[in-house]
Design a protein around this motif. Structure first.
Motif, PDB file in Angstrom:
ATOM      1  N   ASP A 172      26.164 -15.090  26.060  1.00  0.00           N
ATOM      2  CA  ASP A 172      25.850 -14.001  25.170  1.00  0.00           C
ATOM      3  C   ASP A 172      25.771 -12.761  25.587  1.00  0.00           C
ATOM      4  O   ASP A 172      25.714 -12.604  26.709  1.00  0.00           O
ATOM      5  CB  ASP A 172      24.382 -14.306  24.477  1.00  0.00           C
ATOM      6  CG  ASP A 172      23.333 -14.352  25.802  1.00  0.00           C
ATOM      7  OD1 ASP A 172      22.991 -13.429  25.623  1.00  0.00           O
ATOM      8  OD2 ASP A 172      23.111 -15.581  26.259  1.00  0.00           O
ATOM      9  N   SER A 219      17.721 -12.944  25.747  1.00  0.00           N
ATOM     10  CA  SER A 219      18.953 -13.926  25.078  1.00  0.00           C
ATOM     11  C   SER A 219      18.093 -15.246  24.400  1.00  0.00           C
ATOM     12  O   SER A 219      18.812 -15.991  23.624  1.00  0.00           O
ATOM     13  CB  SER A 219      19.661 -14.189  26.338  1.00  0.00           C
ATOM     14  OG  SER A 219      19.937 -15.674  26.491  1.00  0.00           O
ATOM     15  N   SER A 220      17.012 -15.802  25.177  1.00  0.00           N
ATOM     16  CA  SER A 220      16.453 -16.853  24.635  1.00  0.00           C
ATOM     17  C   SER A 220      15.798 -16.762  23.288  1.00  0.00           C
ATOM     18  O   SER A 220      15.533 -17.612  22.535  1.00  0.00           O
ATOM     19  CB  SER A 220      15.389 -17.387  25.657  1.00  0.00           C
ATOM     20  OG  SER A 220      14.291 -16.447  25.880  1.00  0.00           O
ATOM     21  N   SER A 238      22.781 -11.690  28.105  1.00  0.00           N
ATOM     22  CA  SER A 238      22.907 -12.259  29.456  1.00  0.00           C
ATOM     23  C   SER A 238      23.954 -11.327  30.433  1.00  0.00           C
ATOM     24  O   SER A 238      23.811 -11.081  31.586  1.00  0.00           O
ATOM     25  CB  SER A 238      23.521 -13.464  29.635  1.00  0.00           C
ATOM     26  OG  SER A 238      22.660 -14.496  28.962  1.00  0.00           O
ATOM     27  N   SER A 257      23.649  -8.218  17.724  1.00  0.00           N
ATOM     28  CA  SER A 257      23.381  -8.192  19.028  1.00  0.00           C
ATOM     29  C   SER A 257      23.471  -6.987  19.661  1.00  0.00           C
ATOM     30  O   SER A 257      22.626  -6.391  20.529  1.00  0.00           O
ATOM     31  CB  SER A 257      24.245  -9.223  19.901  1.00  0.00           C
ATOM     32  OG  SER A 257      24.045 -10.368  19.533  1.00  0.00           O
ATOM     33  N   GLN A 298      27.337 -11.492  14.183  1.00  0.00           N
ATOM     34  CA  GLN A 298      26.713 -11.853  15.471  1.00  0.00           C
ATOM     35  C   GLN A 298      26.817 -10.586  16.314  1.00  0.00           C
ATOM     36  O   GLN A 298      25.839 -10.288  17.205  1.00  0.00           O
ATOM     37  CB  GLN A 298      26.801 -13.095  16.050  1.00  0.00           C
ATOM     38  CG  GLN A 298      26.126 -14.378  15.095  1.00  0.00           C
ATOM     39  CD  GLN A 298      24.683 -13.899  14.841  1.00  0.00           C
ATOM     40  OE1 GLN A 298      23.871 -13.342  15.696  1.00  0.00           O
ATOM     41  NE2 GLN A 298      24.193 -14.509  13.865  1.00  0.00           N
ATOM     42  N   TYR A 322      17.195 -14.938  20.813  1.00  0.00           N
ATOM     43  CA  TYR A 322      18.388 -14.650  19.755  1.00  0.00           C
ATOM     44  C   TYR A 322      19.363 -15.911  20.290  1.00  0.00           C
ATOM     45  O   TYR A 322      20.278 -15.427  20.509  1.00  0.00           O
ATOM     46  CB  TYR A 322      18.734 -13.477  19.811  1.00  0.00           C
ATOM     47  CG  TYR A 322      17.750 -12.383  19.605  1.00  0.00           C
ATOM     48  CD1 TYR A 322      17.104 -12.391  18.110  1.00  0.00           C
ATOM     49  CD2 TYR A 322      17.329 -11.576  20.694  1.00  0.00           C
ATOM     50  CE1 TYR A 322      16.090 -11.413  17.937  1.00  0.00           C
ATOM     51  CE2 TYR A 322      16.329 -10.439  20.538  1.00  0.00           C
ATOM     52  CZ  TYR A 322      15.635 -10.689  19.141  1.00  0.00           C
ATOM     53  OH  TYR A 322      14.499  -9.749  18.736  1.00  0.00           O
ATOM     54  N   PRO A 323      19.166 -16.979  20.355  1.00  0.00           N
ATOM     55  CA  PRO A 323      20.180 -18.030  20.530  1.00  0.00           C
ATOM     56  C   PRO A 323      21.655 -18.134  19.737  1.00  0.00           C
ATOM     57  O   PRO A 323      22.518 -18.333  20.123  1.00  0.00           O
ATOM     58  CB  PRO A 323      19.542 -19.467  20.086  1.00  0.00           C
ATOM     59  CG  PRO A 323      18.412 -19.195  19.545  1.00  0.00           C
ATOM     60  CD  PRO A 323      18.017 -17.770  19.569  1.00  0.00           C
ATOM     61  N   GLU A 324      21.112 -17.200  18.617  1.00  0.00           N
ATOM     62  CA  GLU A 324      22.390 -17.195  17.680  1.00  0.00           C
ATOM     63  C   GLU A 324      23.580 -16.181  18.183  1.00  0.00           C
ATOM     64  O   GLU A 324      24.739 -15.861  17.971  1.00  0.00           O
ATOM     65  CB  GLU A 324      22.276 -16.785  16.324  1.00  0.00           C
ATOM     66  CG  GLU A 324      21.776 -15.358  15.937  1.00  0.00           C
ATOM     67  CD  GLU A 324      20.113 -15.298  16.248  1.00  0.00           C
ATOM     68  OE1 GLU A 324      19.637 -16.398  16.787  1.00  0.00           O
ATOM     69  OE2 GLU A 324      19.262 -14.440  15.946  1.00  0.00           O
ATOM     70  N   LYS A 343      24.897 -16.313  20.929  1.00  0.00           N
ATOM     71  CA  LYS A 343      25.820 -16.930  21.771  1.00  0.00           C
ATOM     72  C   LYS A 343      27.465 -17.181  20.847  1.00  0.00           C
ATOM     73  O   LYS A 343      28.288 -17.206  21.417  1.00  0.00           O
ATOM     74  CB  LYS A 343      25.588 -18.273  22.306  1.00  0.00           C
ATOM     75  CG  LYS A 343      25.246 -19.109  21.339  1.00  0.00           C
ATOM     76  CD  LYS A 343      25.083 -20.589  22.006  1.00  0.00           C
ATOM     77  CE  LYS A 343      23.878 -20.485  23.109  1.00  0.00           C
ATOM     78  NZ  LYS A 343      22.573 -20.759  22.676  1.00  0.00           N
TER      79      LYS A 343
END
Ligand code: CMC
Length: 448
Positions: free
Chosen positions: A263, A158-159, A266, A176, A172, A161-163, A165
């Motif tokens: 996201d 998750s860190s 997570s 994901s 997106q 691919y911050p997008e 969220k």
């Protein structure tokens, strides 16, 4: 006096209602019935005074509460039926590919050829993970459980691919979902190689999904790994069987965590950790440990007596919250086990498993409680025959379940009725009481 409930289901009109009389004051309420259910919120109007919070339903462990409307997976637990989007699991296991099923779960229909080709291409393209993930995994101890490693590394993604969220942006969500389906087998294989102390193997994007996974698991110095066809087929079928199972513990975890609008990496990590538990996906590992501890067919009857006494462990791989007959997946897995044993030779403990099944299916304790083999009962024997370590079995459950979690996560997000999951409680603790300091060190001194 009759009060009509103000809330009712948005989709269906109905004249059916449940008449409820409150024995405390004699008031009668009419609660609409839709799809055989009443809305828990309709109970809230039942109160004895203006200040009364209103009636709640108490249902620990969701024994009789529907948490969502879902069109993904159908189970008839009494008849032993499992369908994804209407298709019987037996037909999908026989004729479909895992990625076709992953598409079906998400989209509700089978893909066209061009949709499928693009889907496979996208997922194949995204199989690599950032090199830092490798270093992250190297930080785990040699004996770390692979489920702890898998859950942590998915959360770590998750860190990267911050997008991700931006969950209400369809583009997106799409990327994901593709990334998770593509990278989880890679992460899972990295966890395997770490546990084994073997060098990491990169994805081979010339290979199909199951074969690529087996290549990342087993490849050594050869430039190209060709998986045994029976093993590859077994993995593909097992992936299909494990892809979704409606509102089980881990799916409920993914939906609940996802309902906070975090996201999907997570939310899926939460699902992995829920699956780890021995009453859920962790049961496949426990089945094999149980069979190994029984040791011999002649000890089976005594073991069953111990289970029935309630003093020993449960018969792992037996029983299910929903299935009250033979789990249809267990039937397919049992058949598959024989195909794998055709390559590896008969499993030394199959006899014990068959004897456990035979005794349990004819014993009144199990018959009365409707306890039948579930999907986890025979999978461990297949995984062991394929030389997977016991602690790795639940990882093999988690990889395909990602497809179901993601379909359920997206359905939850797009469901206008859903909100952040937040159950009520019945408070059973103290009433207000005054704090009296009894310790001397508790807080830093006040002042500058
Ligand atoms: N062995 C012995 N007795 C059992 C078992 C078992 N495996 N499962 C349930 N019982 C008994 C239980 O003791 C209870 O008896 P009593 O009425 O006398 O108290 C009765 O059957 C009902 O059990 P329960 O715990 O109320 O049933 P549940 O629906 O809450 O639990 C279960 C479902 C799957 C957690 C449970 O059957 C179990 O612990 N099975 C073993 C673990 C297992 O195989 N889990 C994998 C499930 S399938 C794949 C997955 O979900 O990941």
């Amino acid at each position: 006096m009759t009060t009509t409930a103000t809330t009712s289901a948005p989709h269906t009109t109905t004249t059916e209602a449940l008449e409820v009389t409150d024995g405390r004051n004699g008031k009668t309420y009419s609660l609409p019935i839709v799809d055989g259910t009443i809305r828990a919120l309709d109970l809230k109007q039942i109160k004895v005074s203006e200040n009364d919070f209103g009636m709640m339903a108490y249902d620990p462990a969701f024994m009789n509460t529907a948490s969502c409307r879902s069109a993904i997976t159908y189970i008839d637990g009494d008849a032993g039926i499992l369908r994804y989007r209407g298709y019987p699991i037996e037909q999908l296991a026989e004729k479909a590919s895992f990625l076709e099923v992953a598409w079906l779960l998400r989209h509700g229909e089978l893909p066209t050829q061009s949709e499928y080709d693009q889907w496979v291409k996208d997922i194949t393209y995204h199989t690599y993970v950032h090199e830092n993930i490798k270093h992250f995994l190297e930080g785990f101890r040699y004996d770390a459980h692979p489920m702890s490693m898998l859950g942590s590394s998915i959360a770590a993604l998750s860190s990267f691919y911050p997008e991700a969220k931006h969950i209400f942006d369809p583009a997106q969500r799409e990327i994901s979902i593709v990334r998770l389906l593509a990278k989880v087998p890679t992460l899972a294989a990295l966890c395997y190689r770490h546990v084994k102390g073997l060098p990491f193997v990169y994805p081979d994007n010339d290979l199909p999904y199951a074969e690529n996974f087996l290549s990342m698991i087993a490849r050594m110095s050869e430039p190209k790994y060709a998986a045994n066809r029976v093993f590859a087929k077994a993995i593909e079928v097992l992936f299909i069987l494990h892809a979704d199972h409606e509102q089980n513990c881990s799916t409920n975890a993914v939906r609940a965590v996802g309902s906070s609008h975090v996201d999907p990496f997570s939310a899926v990590a939460a699902g992995v950790m829920a699956l780890y538990g021995p009453l859920h996906g962790g049961a496949n590992e426990q089945v094999l440990r149980m069979i190994e501890s029984i040791g011999s067919v002649k000890n089976v009857a005594a073991f069953i007596d111990e289970v029935k006494s309630g003093k020993g462990q449960r018969l792992m791989g037996f029983g299910h919250r929903v299935y009250k007959s033979y789990d249809p997946r267990a039937r397919i897995v049992k058949q598959l086990a024989y195909e794998v044993f055709g390559v590896t030779g008969m499993d030394r403990d199959l006899e014990i498993a068959l004897e456990l099944e035979r005794i349990a299916l004819s014993d009144p304790y199990f018959i009365e409680r409707k306890l039948y083999p579930n999907v986890d009962f025979y999978t461990g024997l297949i995984y062991r025959a394929m030389k997977f370590p016991t602690s790795y079995f639940t990882v093999l459950f988690a990889i395909p379940r990602v497809a179901g979690w993601l379909a359920q996560w997206e359905e939850m997000l797009l469901d206008k009725e859903q909100k952040i999951a937040r159950p009520r409680q019945i408070y059973t603790g103290y009433d207000e009481r005054q704090f009296a300091a009894t310790l001397e060190h508790r807080r830093p001194a006040k002042g500058p």
